[in-house]
Write a protein that holds these residues in place. Structure first.
Motif, PDB file in Angstrom:
ATOM      1  N   ARG A  19       0.856  -1.190   0.000  1.00  0.00           N
ATOM      2  CA  ARG A  19       0.000   0.000   0.000  1.00  0.00           C
ATOM      3  C   ARG A  19       0.891   1.239   0.000  1.00  0.00           C
ATOM      4  N   LEU A  21       1.079   5.432   0.230  1.00  0.00           N
ATOM      5  CA  LEU A  21       0.326   6.540   0.798  1.00  0.00           C
ATOM      6  C   LEU A  21       0.957   7.879   0.435  1.00  0.00           C
ATOM      7  N   GLY A  22       0.188   8.937   0.617  1.00  0.00           N
ATOM      8  CA  GLY A  22       0.681  10.299   0.419  1.00  0.00           C
ATOM      9  C   GLY A  22       1.086  10.573  -1.017  1.00  0.00           C
ATOM     10  N   LYS A  25       1.390   8.235  -4.257  1.00  0.00           N
ATOM     11  CA  LYS A  25       0.258   7.852  -5.111  1.00  0.00           C
ATOM     12  C   LYS A  25       0.336   8.522  -6.480  1.00  0.00           C
ATOM     13  N   SER A  31      -2.826   2.573  -5.869  1.00  0.00           N
ATOM     14  CA  SER A  31      -2.261   2.816  -4.545  1.00  0.00           C
ATOM     15  C   SER A  31      -2.112   1.510  -3.766  1.00  0.00           C
ATOM     16  N   PHE A  95       3.422  -1.183   3.972  1.00  0.00           N
ATOM     17  CA  PHE A  95       3.002   0.193   3.707  1.00  0.00           C
ATOM     18  C   PHE A  95       4.227   1.022   3.375  1.00  0.00           C
ATOM     19  N   VAL A  97       5.305   4.973   3.025  1.00  0.00           N
ATOM     20  CA  VAL A  97       4.850   6.312   3.355  1.00  0.00           C
ATOM     21  C   VAL A  97       6.024   7.273   3.199  1.00  0.00           C
TER      22      VAL A  97
END
Length: 103
Positions: A19, A21-22, A25, A31, A95, A97
């Motif tokens: 995944r 994020l922010g 993407k 995403s 994830f 990020v």
């Protein structure tokens, strides 16, 4: 249910959800990615399978970029060890990020 010996684990394929994020993407149409990995691959091996544009932002000189926070099943990766030594066996989600700095 069939029991599995540890020696059998390296050939077993599994799906790992990535995944993003922010602002990451913006580098991809998706995403969320589902990537296939074998039990003997590392988290770093899985990140190398990302689409080129995203991989170029996440990895720097074949290491995780210092401004990317990586969570493996909710745990920040530095708590688990070196990304090339963390086995992907049993990992469900990763994830990514970006760490945003302002001045």
């Amino acid at each position: 249910m069939r029991s599995m010996h540890l020696s059998e684990g390296s050939d077993v394929k599994q799906r790992v959800v990535i995944r993003i994020l922010g602002p990451l993407k913006e580098l991809s149409e998706n995403s969320v990615f589902e990537l296939e990995a074998s039990g003997d691959e590392s988290v770093l091996d899985v990140l190398r399978k990302l689409p080129e544009k995203l991989k170029g932002r996440v990895l720097e000189a074949d290491e995780i970029s210092p401004d990317i926070l990586v969570l493996v099943d909710g745990v920040e990766i530095s708590c688990l060890g070196s990304p090339e030594k963390i086995p992907v066996r049993g990992v469900r989600e990763i994830f990514l990020v970006p760490v945003v700095h302002g001045g």
